[in-house]
Write an enzyme that holds these catalytic residues in place. Sequence first.
Site, PDB file in Angstrom:
ATOM      1  N   CYS A  87      -0.045  -8.149  -0.562  1.00  0.00           N
ATOM      2  CA  CYS A  87      -1.595  -8.038  -0.579  1.00  0.00           C
ATOM      3  C   CYS A  87      -1.945  -8.677  -2.083  1.00  0.00           C
ATOM      4  CB  CYS A  87      -2.201  -6.756  -0.387  1.00  0.00           C
ATOM      5  SG  CYS A  87      -4.024  -6.800  -0.145  1.00  0.00           S
ATOM      6  N   HIS A 196       0.666  -5.007   5.033  1.00  0.00           N
ATOM      7  CA  HIS A 196       1.375  -4.155   4.264  1.00  0.00           C
ATOM      8  C   HIS A 196       2.525  -3.621   4.841  1.00  0.00           C
ATOM      9  CE1 HIS A 196      -1.767  -3.407   0.579  1.00  0.00           C
ATOM     10  NE2 HIS A 196      -2.370  -4.005   1.443  1.00  0.00           N
ATOM     11  N   GLU A 198       4.787  -1.726   3.624  1.00  0.00           N
ATOM     12  CA  GLU A 198       5.160  -0.391   3.402  1.00  0.00           C
ATOM     13  C   GLU A 198       4.271   0.555   3.883  1.00  0.00           C
ATOM     14  OE1 GLU A 198       1.607  -1.520   0.584  1.00  0.00           O
ATOM     15  OE2 GLU A 198       3.017  -2.655   1.800  1.00  0.00           O
TER      16      GLU A 198
END
Length: 229
Positions: A87, A196, A198
């Site tokens: 991002c 994302h 994560e």
Amino acid sequence: MSARVGVITFPGTLDDVDAARAVTRSEADAVPLWHGDQDLKGVDAVVVPGGFSYGDYLRCGAIARFAPVMTSVVAAARRGMPVLGICNGFQILCEAGLLPGALVRNDRLHFVCRDQWLRVENNTTSWTTRYDEGADVLIPLKSGEGGYVADDPTLDRLEGEGRVVFRYVDGNPNGSRRDIAGVCSENGRVVGLMPHPEHAIDALTGPSDDGLGVFFSALDAVKTLVTSA
């Protein structure tokens, strides 16, 4: 000895803790790196996480690319260290010249926050070897300036060289050219993507655990680099 993966914190970074958790879940050691310190602390790879570095003043990532830590990251990447930009981290890597193109305001001029299907177009990079080529993965997306743009010759080169790593499926959320969600460097060791991974490391708290493959892939890449050194 465990691989050591650095996770950078800038003023305005939001997802460094989540990125560090994902690194730890992949059985590597997460090493905090500070934006104002050039010391990479002997890490084997680096994650530039998401957020709003320096408040997104001027342009997303435009100030962060001049941070002291990025001087070291750029030099390390050019020596072959695996680097991932997520991002805002993707924006920073583009601003720093490690990846081609740029990220601009979403075409509908609204912040987008949703679970997004991506197709793995290249599973040979340092961050994607744990995926099957053509696999669809479900990863959260949250960005206001996530539209990937580049001129046609650059896009043609990326397509021809297999450097489009992830592509949006089931609808383009931000107007990215050719539905591109992530790209890589020529050697495949630097990867940037807008969604994302994560936030997709546990099916209990995310839409899937599909994001873990990114971090386990880096662990494999580091082991390969150490073995070949």
